[in-house]
Design a protein around this motif. Structure first.
Motif, PDB file in Angstrom:
ATOM      1  N   TYR A 243       0.842  -1.211   0.000  1.00 18.35           N
ATOM      2  CA  TYR A 243       0.000   0.000   0.000  1.00 18.35           C
ATOM      3  C   TYR A 243       0.874   1.257   0.000  1.00 18.35           C
ATOM      4  CZ  TYR A 243      -2.862   3.585   2.406  1.00 18.35           C
ATOM      5  OH  TYR A 243      -3.496   4.741   2.793  1.00 18.35           O
ATOM      6  N   THR A 246       2.520   1.900  -3.363  1.00 15.42           N
ATOM      7  CA  THR A 246       1.554   2.448  -4.322  1.00 15.42           C
ATOM      8  C   THR A 246       1.326   3.931  -4.079  1.00 15.42           C
ATOM      9  OG1 THR A 246       0.438   0.306  -4.489  1.00 15.42           O
ATOM     10  CG2 THR A 246      -0.786   2.246  -5.225  1.00 15.42           C
ATOM     11  N   ASP A 327      -5.306  -3.395  -1.319  1.00 14.12           N
ATOM     12  CA  ASP A 327      -6.365  -2.828  -2.171  1.00 14.12           C
ATOM     13  C   ASP A 327      -7.429  -2.116  -1.329  1.00 14.12           C
ATOM     14  OD1 ASP A 327      -5.145  -3.698  -4.464  1.00 14.12           O
ATOM     15  OD2 ASP A 327      -6.356  -5.536  -4.633  1.00 14.12           O
ATOM     16  N   LYS A 328      -7.783  -2.695  -0.190  1.00 10.47           N
ATOM     17  CA  LYS A 328      -8.790  -2.090   0.677  1.00 10.47           C
ATOM     18  C   LYS A 328      -8.270  -0.751   1.215  1.00 10.47           C
ATOM     19  CE  LYS A 328     -12.329  -1.556   3.429  1.00 10.47           C
ATOM     20  NZ  LYS A 328     -13.662  -1.145   2.917  1.00 10.47           N
ATOM     21  N   GLU A 331      -8.355   1.771  -1.669  1.00 10.86           N
ATOM     22  CA  GLU A 331      -9.721   2.153  -2.005  1.00 10.86           C
ATOM     23  C   GLU A 331     -10.266   3.165  -0.992  1.00 10.86           C
ATOM     24  OE1 GLU A 331     -14.169   0.070  -2.019  1.00 10.86           O
ATOM     25  OE2 GLU A 331     -12.369  -1.199  -2.119  1.00 10.86           O
TER      26      GLU A 331
END
Length: 340
Positions: A243, A246, A327-328, A331
């Protein structure tokens, strides 16, 4: 006069763990000043002696806080620090204990009526040899504390002379004190607002200084709270690192850090440093100070928990509880960014 006046005449006495007691008003002229202080939230008003605002090697550090629900309702203290100790006081990486760099000159203590023997009150009383009671108000008792138990022998000879000269005017300060009914509503309101902010001055797991001013460098900061005792049973470090990578690549205006709530402590620090190495972690692990620890106790229900903080240090309503995927996290970050 060096830093004395700037430190002494803070528009608001420095904020401690909870809420500041109130505002001060001052009338200054060049190198001299007559300073009248009124702290509505604390129920105190007094006049700073003229000698405290003039001369060399005078650095008075004011600290105040009020606590809506504690036996000790408010503390207002003035500490003296000599010039030779100011650099160490301003250096967050200094290992010299604060109590060896400055000496308490006077403390005003506001205790809820009937709570004079509570542990928190006794702790404050035991710091000083001399205790005088000021006029009490409904529900509150006020005390004037001087002559620190630990003495001033740790100060240089010159600094001791300055301290003693300041102490000579303590009776002048005492005679100027007025007490009145504290404004409890304002304290409760300030404490509520402060719960929306996250401030700290601490170090990371590598020993580097870090504080909440870092929030101002980003539009948004994600802060994950974890504990060494949860590892390895709960391990999302690789997901958090993914995370973080990213964010660095696609959202440079968003930062991420992790707070290890059971640090500082050699065992916890060593365990998390080893865990970071095992999982290839490159993000920052932060050790909480007392202010952050207080926030954690009042605002977190479990671990891990991730919150989001804007550039002004305000905690956003959205939070993530429990272990999640990269991803969570990404998002949810996008959703919070959109809401800003």
């Amino acid at each position: 006069m060096k830093k004395a006046l700037a430190l002494l005449l803070s528009a608001v006495l420095s904020i401690s763990m909870l809420s500041a007691c109130g505002e001060s008003t001052e009338n200054t002229t060049n190198e001299t000043a007559e300073t009248e202080i009124r702290l509505d939230a604390c129920g105190l008003a007094y006049t700073i002696p003229q000698s405290w605002t003039t001369g060399e090697n005078i650095n008075l550090i004011p600290t105040s806080y009020a606590q809506p629900e504690d036996s000790v309702y408010a503390v207002v203290r003035y500490d003296y620090a000599p010039d030779e100790n100011m650099d160490a006081l301003n250096d967050m990486s200094s290992t010299v204990p604060v109590e060896e760099l400055m000496a308490p000159l006077v403390e005003f203590l506001v205790v809820r009526d009937g709570q004079e023997t509570a542990d928190s009150a006794v702790t404050e009383f035991n710091k000083f040899n001399t205790k005088k009671e000021l006029p009490k108000q409904e529900g509150f008792r006020f005390y004037y504390l001087t002559d620190p138990v630990n003495g001033i022998d740790f100060l240089s000879k010159e600094a001791q002379e300055v301290y003693n000269s300041l102490a000579e005017d303590l009776p002048v300060l005492y005679d100027s004190v007025e007490t009145f009914q504290p404004d409890e509503a304002s304290v409760a309101e300030q404490a509520s607002k402060q719960g929306e902010l996250l401030g700290f001055i601490s170090t990371d797991l590598e020993g580097n200084a870090i504080d909440s001013s870092i929030f101002g460098n980003y539009d948004l900061t994600a802060v994950n709270f974890f504990a060494s005792y949860s590892y390895p049973d709960i391990n999302e470090l690789k997901e958090l690192e993914s995370y973080y990578q990213t964010l660095q690549a696609e959202y440079p205006n968003v930062n991420f850090m992790q707070v290890i709530i059971d640090t500082p402590g050699n065992d916890a620090e060593s365990k998390m440093l080893a865990a970071y190495e095992e999982n290839g972690v490159t993000f920052t692990g932060v050790m909480p100070d007392k202010a952050m620890a207080s926030w954690i106790v009042k605002n977190l229900k479990g671990l891990p928990t991730t919150i989001f903080i804007d550039k002004n240090g305000r905690v956003q309503e959205t939070r993530i509880e429990g272990k999640q995927t990269a991803d969570k996290y990404l998002e949810t970050t996008k959703e919070v960014l959109d809401s800003l």
